[in-house]
Design an enzyme around this catalytic site. Structure first.
Site, PDB file in Angstrom:
ATOM      1  N   PRO A   2       0.811  -1.208   0.000  1.00 21.36           N
ATOM      2  CA  PRO A   2       0.000   0.000   0.000  1.00 21.36           C
ATOM      3  C   PRO A   2       0.843   1.256   0.000  1.00 21.36           C
ATOM      4  O   PRO A   2       1.605   1.506   0.918  1.00 21.36           O
ATOM      5  CB  PRO A   2      -0.796  -0.105   1.304  1.00 21.36           C
ATOM      6  CG  PRO A   2      -0.441  -1.412   1.917  1.00 21.36           C
ATOM      7  CD  PRO A   2       0.860  -1.819   1.327  1.00 21.36           C
ATOM      8  N   GLU A   3       0.691   2.029  -1.031  1.00 19.60           N
ATOM      9  CA  GLU A   3       1.226   3.382  -1.052  1.00 19.60           C
ATOM     10  C   GLU A   3       0.031   4.297  -0.793  1.00 19.60           C
ATOM     11  O   GLU A   3      -1.044   3.825  -0.445  1.00 19.60           O
ATOM     12  CB  GLU A   3       1.926   3.647  -2.389  1.00 19.60           C
ATOM     13  CG  GLU A   3       3.036   2.621  -2.633  1.00 19.60           C
ATOM     14  CD  GLU A   3       3.802   2.826  -3.926  1.00 19.60           C
ATOM     15  OE1 GLU A   3       3.919   3.978  -4.369  1.00 19.60           O
ATOM     16  OE2 GLU A   3       4.273   1.830  -4.488  1.00 19.60           O
TER      17      GLU A   3
END
Length: 285
Positions: A2-3
DNA sequence: AAGGTAACCTGACTGC
DNA sequence: TGCAGTCAGGTTACCT
């Protein structure tokens, strides 16, 4: 995984289901995340209500108010974490491997799953001071989709903060001290769109090129949020649906494939034990 | 202070 | 089929 886009997709999916709801329990099956999940949380949270679900960088911030809990639950998804929303009761899914923590609300179950356990669930009490001074948040750069990064100000920030720095621009972005949320995928993608080589020395990039980079960061992150994030292996939003921004990649994980702009084979290189991808023709130092 | 490296952990994949 | 090696979306701790 997850960015910023994936974290924001998660936050948006979770918020309407838990804001205003009462917490019945915090069930910790395996608290050995990046840092131990504080044991006292299971004691202070029941009875409290969720006030807000915010985000700072890649951290999800769940504001809680109750008799014994005045503070913020800080949730980080690490590389492989997901937060899923389920209805309580008969339709509640069976426990899966790596379902480490449940936040049980009056009518909803918020379930944290994280195979690699690089994520974190922490607590910041209001009595500890402003949340922005929390040790995990205080050194973070500006939000890329906020007014502080809009228009020329974003480019000027990158330009000013990079003067005198020998660090490669890709590394500067990943560091998150100037602008937050740009991880390994979106660093490669935004540098491609800005025409900047990932190994270019940040301190030698002209303002005009940072104007392109700041714009690329805003556009790519916003587009990725619209597409539900990127799903490489295991990311799903709070409703269990995969993202599909990976279909829009120009360079990430495309080594030897043809550049979508000029057909030159995409190259890969190693920077700080992470892979970078770039087009040797479209991107210059 | 800046810059580089190792570490945390599991799972998927490759090559022998 | 098995086993060793490599790599993966992030962040921090600890060196020089």
């Amino acid at each position: 995984m997850p960015e910023l886009p994936e974290v924001e997709v998660t936050r948006r999916g979770v918020a309407p289901h838990i804001e205003g709801r009462r917490i019945d329990a915090l069930v910790v099956r395996n608290g050995a995340l990046r840092w131990p999940v504080p044991g006292m949380l299971a004691d202070i949270l029941p009875g409290a209500r969720v006030q807000t679900v915010g985000r700072r960088g890649k951290f999800i911030l769940i504001g809680c108010e109750g008799e014994h809990a005045h503070g913020t639950l800080i949730v980080h998804l690490g590389m492989t974490g997901t937060l899923r929303v389920h209805q309580r009761g008969a339709a509640e899914p069976a426990l899966a491997t790596h379902d480490h923590v449940d936040l049980v609300l009056d009518n909803t179950l918020l379930r944290y799953n994280d195979p690699r356990r690089f994520g974190a669930i922490l607590w910041h009490a209001h009595s500890d001071g402003p949340i922005e001074d929390n040790r995990h948040l205080r050194a973070l750069g500006v939000e890329p989709l906020s007014a502080a990064f809009a228009g020329e100000t974003g480019a000027q920030l990158l330009y000013r903060e990079s003067r005198g720095r020998a660090v490669a621009i890709k590394q500067l972005l990943l560091g998150g001290h100037v602008v937050v949320g740009v991880g390994n995928i979106y660093a490669s993608e935004t540098l491609f769109r800005a025409g900047i080589h990932p190994a270019a020395a940040a301190g030698r990039i002209a303002l005009a090129r940072y104007v392109r980079l700041a714009e690329a960061i805003r556009v790519v992150l916003a587009l990725a949020i619209d597409k539900g994030g990127s799903t490489l292996r295991d990311f799903v939003g709070s409703d269990g649906r995969a993202g599909y921004f990976q279909q829009e990649y120009f360079v990430y994980d495309r080594e030897h494939e043809a550049c979508r702009v000029c057909a030159t084979p995409i190259r890969a290189l190693r920077q700080g034990q992470r892979s970078s991808f770039y087009c040797p023709r479209c991107q210059r130092r």
